[in-house]
Design an enzyme around this catalytic site. Structure first.
Site, PDB file in Angstrom:
ATOM      1  N   CYS A 221      49.608  90.946  64.071  1.00 33.71           N
ATOM      2  CA  CYS A 221      50.550  89.957  64.611  1.00 33.71           C
ATOM      3  C   CYS A 221      51.265  90.506  65.839  1.00 33.71           C
ATOM      4  CB  CYS A 221      51.547  89.523  63.541  1.00 33.71           C
ATOM      5  SG  CYS A 221      52.482  90.882  62.792  1.00 33.71           S
ATOM      6  N   HIS A 770      57.177  91.184  60.936  1.00 31.38           N
ATOM      7  CA  HIS A 770      56.197  90.208  61.413  1.00 31.38           C
ATOM      8  C   HIS A 770      56.578  89.776  62.819  1.00 31.38           C
ATOM      9  CE1 HIS A 770      53.105  87.215  61.283  1.00 31.38           C
ATOM     10  NE2 HIS A 770      53.955  86.208  61.397  1.00 31.38           N
TER      11      HIS A 770
END
Length: 858
Positions: A221, A770
Site C-alpha cells: 500500500c 496502512h
C-alpha cells in the site's frame, strides 16, 4: 446445544493438542480459488495463542467465546469497518481451523461468522476480506435501491437469484440484468455463468482515465499511495503519456538503472490512464524496484516517502539528458551576493542534472552554517527535490483514567488528566491527586485487561509504557495490597488439567484491596471481601454477622494471570485460601432459594514456589486472590449492570481538542536556526576541526510541483512516536512569498502560489499501518480517494486529516483548467464519500464502474 455455547458433548482437547492442530493448519493450508477462509479479531486470536502456550484450563488468559466486535462499525448491521489491516486488526484462518475453534469456544451471541472466499486475481490468489458491495434495483422502480455484498467468485446468476428474492419476483419470471455505468449508460449482462471478477475482462469498460486502482501485492500500500500521487502530477504524467521519455532514456548512466525503472513506471502510468482498467497490478514495477533497491525486496511494510525519494531519484538518473557528467569545482562565497551564488549553484546543478524530474520537482535553498568558536560563516546553495518539514512536538499528553476509591460504596470515577509526555507514574498520581485530594503516595496504577491486572506499575516507571486509559486504585500506608479476581465456575470438568475439578473463567472488574497488616486474620479478610463486593450485589442486602455466606464455592490464591496456584507464585510465594461450606437449598416454584449458610473455618496457608509451607502469606511480593462463584449464584446475586457503572468527573465534560498546527508553522520550523547534533558535526576550515555549528535553511527558489513531507515519525534518544496532530494545510492559494529569501522578483520569475493536487496518507503507528491517497484528476478536476484497488469519490472537506503525510502542490501559473466537466454522481455515488468508482473494496477489479445493477422482469 447452540453454536455459540461451549461444547459439552465433546470436550475440547488439551491445550497442547489445540495449539498443534491449529498451527499445523495455518502452516499447511494454501490458498485455492473458491476456498473459504475466516476473518478473526487479532486480539482474541493472540489471547488464544497465549492461553494454549502458557496457560491451563483455569488460566485467566482463557479467551472466552470468539468475539469480533472490534471489527464491526456497529453491532446492528455487522458491517465491517473500513481500512482494517491484516495482522494488525484481524487474522485469516482456513475453514478447518475456524470450525475447530468454533466447536471449542463458540462465538458471541448474534455475531455472524466472517466467511470470506479466496479469489483468483491477475497473477495472484487472495482472500477477499471486503466483498463487492453492489447496489440493486428493479428497472420498473429505480428509486428502491438495496445494497448487497457478493464475492468476486460469485456468478452473475447468484446476483440474479438474490435480486429475485430481495424484490419478491415471482418464480419463473423472465429476468434480464443490466450494469449501469457512471455515465448512466447500461450494458446487458447476458452470460449469467460468468463470475463477478471476470466482468472486468470485457472490453466494454470505459472509465475516466487516471481513476484506476492499484492491486495490493502484499503490504504494498505504501507503493500504491506514492504511485497514485505521482500519477496525478500533470506535467510528469503527460510527459510519459506522450512517450517523451523514449527519446531521453539514459542507458549508460552509471548512477541510473539502465532505463528499466523509467520503462516500468511508464507502463504502469499508461495502463492507469488508458481508461480501460478498474485496477492495475504493478507486479513488474514492484520487481524492478526490488531489484535496484534491495530494501524494497519482499513484502514488508515500508515508508511511502522513502519509496517516493528512491523513485524520483531513479527516474531522474534514467532520464538524465546529461550523458557525461563533468567535474565542477565548487567556489566559496567569498563575500559574493546571494543572487550571484544562487545562479551559479543552479547553473552547476543543471550542468550535471537535466531531466523532467529536475524540471518539475527541483528547487533551491540556502544553507548557512556558523562556527560557534571562530564565527566562520559558510554559505552554500543546494538543490532539493522535496521539503521535509518538522511538526511541533507537544511535551504533554492527555490520559483518561479511572479512580477506584477505598470506599466500597463509591463508584469508580473517570478523570482526564494532563501529564508530561516524558514523565513517570508518580506524575500521573500527582495530577490525579489535585482532582481527588488523595495523596499520590496512596495511589496504585494498574493496567486492567480481560478481567485481570495486566500490570501493576511502580511509581518510578515511565509513562511511555502506559496506555492513555488505565485504572488507579487508592491504598493506605502500612497496608498490604491484595489483588482480588472474580471467577465463575464452568459447567464442565477440567479433564485437560489431569484433575476432576471444575474449570473457571474470569468475569467483572478485578479489585485491589488495601488490607491493614495488623488485620489479616481469616475473619477480617472474609468480612473485607463481603464489604468490598457490596456494590455488585445490587439490591440484595448483605446481613451483618457470619451466618450469611456469599454465594461462593471457594476463594483461592491465584497467579497474577488468574490461574489457580499450584506451587508457583509471583515473587517466589503466594497465598492459598480455601473455604469449605455446607449449603442447604430447596426448590420453590422451580426456583432455587438460598437459605442460611453456615461457614466453617477458613483455612489460610502460605506456600513457597516449590509448594512447601512458610510462615505467613505477607511474604508474597504481590498476593493474588480469586473468589469463585457458582453460575446459578452469580446469575442471582451478581448485578452486572451495577458493577459496570461509573461516574464522570467534570474534567471529562471539557471537549478534548485534538492538537492542530498550521502548515505555515511547520515551514517556519524548517527555516529556524538549529544546532547540529553530536553525530553530525561540521568541519570548520578555520578551526581545522569538527564543530557543532548552528545551521539555518532558507528557501530561495521553488519548483513547479512542490512536495512537502510532514515528519510525523519522531525519533529521539529517549522516545519514538508517531505524531497524530492535524496539520491544517490549504487546498488553494498556499503562498510562499513570505517564506522566500529572495524578495525582489523579476517579471520573468514565476509566482509563489500553489494549489494542492495530491496527498499520501498514513494510518496506524510506528511499526505498522496502512497507506492511502487523495488526488485531483487533471482532466475533470474531481477529487478521488485511492485505497489500493478501491477508488471512491472524495469531497474537499475530507482531505485534511491527521493521516496526511506527504503533500503535493502545483504552482498556479502552471495549472491547467479541467477539460472535462466534473462527473455527475449516480444515486450509488452520492451516498457518503465512498461510492465506489473502480473496485468496491480491497484488492482487485470489480463488477462495474459504479457497481449498480438493474433488473428488468416480465
Amino acid at each position: 446445544m447452540t453454536a455459540n455455547s461451549r461444547c459439552s458433548a465433546a470436550e475440547p482437547p488439551g491445550l497442547e493438542t489445540q495449539r498443534r492442530e491449529i498451527e499445523s493448519l495455518l502452516r499447511e493450508c494454501e490458498l485455492r480459488a473458491g476456498d473459504s477462509w475466516y476473518v478473526m479479531e487479532r486480539r482474541w486470536f493472540e489471547q488464544w495463542k497465549e492461553f494454549v502456550e502458557n496457560g491451563d484450563q483455569n488460566s485467566s488468559s482463557f479467551p472466552g467465546q470468539i468475539d469480533n466486535s472490534e471489527l464491526f462499525e456497529d453491532l446492528d448491521s455487522y458491517h465491517l469497518k473500513e481500512r482494517l489491516v491484516e495482522n494488525e486488526d484481524f487474522v485469516l484462518v482456513p475453514a478447518e481451523a475456524w470450525h475447530k475453534l468454533l466447536a471449542w469456544y463458540g462465538i458471541v451471541d448474534g455475531q455472524p461468522p466472517l466467511e470470506r472466499k479466496v479469489v483468483d486475481l491477475p497473477s495472484t490468489l487472495k482472500v477477499e476480506v471486503y466483498p463487492v458491495e453492489i447496489f440493486l434495483c428493479l428497472h420498473s422502480n429505480m428509486e428502491n435501491v438495496i445494497t448487497a455484498q457478493f464475492s468476486r467468485a460469485d456468478t452473475i446468476q447468484s446476483i440474479q437469484r438474490a435480486m429475485c428474492q430481495g424484490f419478491s419476483v415471482p418464480p419463473g419470471s423472465e429476468c434480464r440484468l443490466w450494469m449501469k455505468s457512471s455515465d448512466s449508460s447500461c450494458e446487458r449482462l447476458r452470460n449469467v455463468h460468468m463470475s463477478v471478477n471476470s466482468v472486468e475482462d470485457q472490453d466494454s469498460y470505459r472509465g475516466q482515465p487516471g481513476v484506476c486502482g492499484l492491486t495490493n501485492l502484499g503490504n504494498t500500500c505504501f507503493m500504491n499511495s506514492a504511485l497514485q500521487c505521482l500519477s496525478n502530477t500533470p506535467p510528469l504524467t503527460e510527459y510519459f503519456l506522450r512517450s517523451s521519455y523514449l527519446e531521453e532514456l539514459n542507458f549508460t548512466n552509471p548512477l541510473g538503472m539502465k532505463g528499466e525503472i523509467a520503462e516500468a513506471y511508464a507502463d504502469v502510468i499508461k495502463q492507469m490512464w488508458s481508461g480501460r482498467h478498474y485496477s492495475v497490478v504493478p507486479r513488474v514495477f514492484k520487481t524492478k524496484v526490488g531489484h535496484f533497491a534491495s530494501q524494497f525486496l519482499g513484502y514488508q511494510q515500508h515508508d511511502s516517502q522513502e519509496l517516493l525519494s528512491f523513485l524520483l531519484d531513479g527516474l531522474h538518473e534514467d532520464l538524465n539528458r546529461v550523458k557525461n557528467k563533468e567535474y565542477i569545482e565548487l567556489r566559496d562565497a567569498e563575500g559574493r551576493p546571494d543572487q550571484v551564488m544562487a545562479e551559479e549553484a543552479w547553473r552547476n546543478h543543471r550542468r550535471r542534472n537535466d531531466s523532467v524530474i529536475v524540471d518539475t520537482f527541483h528547487g533551491l535553498f540556502k544553507s548557512t552554517l556558523v562556527c560557534p568558536e571562530c564565527h566562520k560563516v559558510s554559505v552554500t546553495f543546494d538543490p532539493f527535490c522535496y521539503l521535509s518539514v518538522p511538526l511541533p512536538v507537544s511535551k504533554e499528553r492527555v490520559m483518561e483514567v479511572f479512580f477506584v476509591s477505598l470506599d466500597p460504596y463509591a463508584k469508580p470515577v473517570q478523570h482526564r488528566v494532563v501529564v508530561p509526555k516524558a514523565g513517570k507514574v508518580s506524575d500521573l498520581c500527582s495530577a490525579l491527586s489535585e482532582m481527588t485530594n488523595v495523596p499520590p503516595s496512596q495511589m496504585v496504577v494498574a493496567d486492567v485487561f480481560n478481567h485481570r491486572f495486566y500490570k501493576i506499575y511502580n511509581a518510578d516507571e515511565s509513562l511511555s509504557c502506559i496506555l492513555d486509559r488505565d485504572d488507579i486504585f487508592e491504598e493506605q500506608e502500612e497496608h498490604v495490597l491484595l489483588a482480588l479476581y472474580l471467577r465463575e465456575r464452568s459447567h464442565y470438568r477440567d479433564y485437560g488439567s489431569g484433575s476432576s475439578s471444575y474449570g473457571t473463567s474470569l468475569f467483572g472488574h478485578p479489585l485491589l484491596l488495601s488490607v491493614p497488616r495488623s488485620s489479616c486474620s481469616h475473619e477480617e479478610l472474609y468480612n473485607l471481601f463481603l464489604q468490598r463486593l457490596a456494590l455488585v450485589h445490587g439490591n440484595h442486602e448483605i446481613p451483618k454477622g457470619s451466618h450469611f455466606f456469599l454465594p461462593l464455592s471457594t476463594y483461592s490464591a491465584v497467579n497474577s494471570n488468574g490461574t489457580t496456584e499450584r506451587g508457583v507464585g509471583e515473587g517466589g510465594s503466594a497465598v492459598s485460601f480455601s473455604c469449605k461450606c455446607d449449603t442447604h437449598t430447596q426448590q420453590r416454584n422451580n426456583s432455587t432459594v438460598v437459605n442460611q449458610v453456615s461457614r466453617q473455618e477458613v483455612v489460610i496457608q502460605s506456600v513457597q514456589s516449590f509448594n512447601t509451607n512458610c510462615s505467613t502469606f505477607l511474604s508474597a511480593a504481590q498476593p493474588y486472590v480469586a473468589i469463585d462463584w457458582d453460575p446459578e449464584m452469580k446469575k442471582r446475586f451478581y448485578n452486572e449492570n451495577e458493577a459496570e457503572k461509573y461516574m464522570k468527573h467534570s474534567s471529562m465534560e471539557v471537549p478534548q481538542q485534538q492538537t492542530t498546527v498550521q502548515l505555515q508553522e511547520c515551514i517556519e520550523l524548517f527555516t529556524t536556526v538549529e544546532t547540529l547534533e553530536e553525530e553530525n558535526p561540521w568541519y570548520c576550515p578555520v578551526c581545522k576541526k569538527h564543530q557543532l555549528a548552528t545551521k539555518k535553511l532558507d528557501l530561495w527558489s521553488l519548483p513547479e510541483v512542490l512536495i512537502i513531507h510532514l515528519k510525523r515519525f519522531s525519533y529521539t534518544k529517549f522516545t519514538r512516536e508517531k505524531l497524530d496532530s492535524i496539520v491544517e494545510f490549504p487546498l488553494r492559494d498556499l503562498d510562499f512569498s513570505g517564506c522566500l529569501l529572495r524578495k525582489n522578483r523579476s517579471r520573468e520569475e514565476p509566482p509563489s502560489r500553489y494549489d494542492l493536487i495530491a496527498v499520501s496518507n498514513h494510518y496506524g503507528g510506528l511499526r505498522d499501518g496502512h497507506y492511502t491517497s487523495y488526488a485531483r484528476n487533471k482532466d475533470n478536476g474531481q477529487w478521488y480517494y485511492f485505497d489500493d484497488s478501491k477508488v471512491t469519490y472524495a469531497s474537499e472537506d475530507q482531505i485534511v486529516t491527521n493521516a496526511a503525510y506527504v503533500l503535493f502542490y502545483h504552482r498556479q501559473d502552471k495549472l491547467r483548467k479541467p477539460t472535462l466537466p466534473s462527473p455527475i454522481t449516480s444515486p450509488a455515488s452520492s451516498t457518503e464519500p465512498a461510492s465506489d468508482i473502480t473496485s468496491c473494496n480491497d484488492d482487485d477489479a470489480e463488477l462495474g464502474a459504479t457497481s449498480y445493477l438493474t433488473m428488468e422482469t416480465d
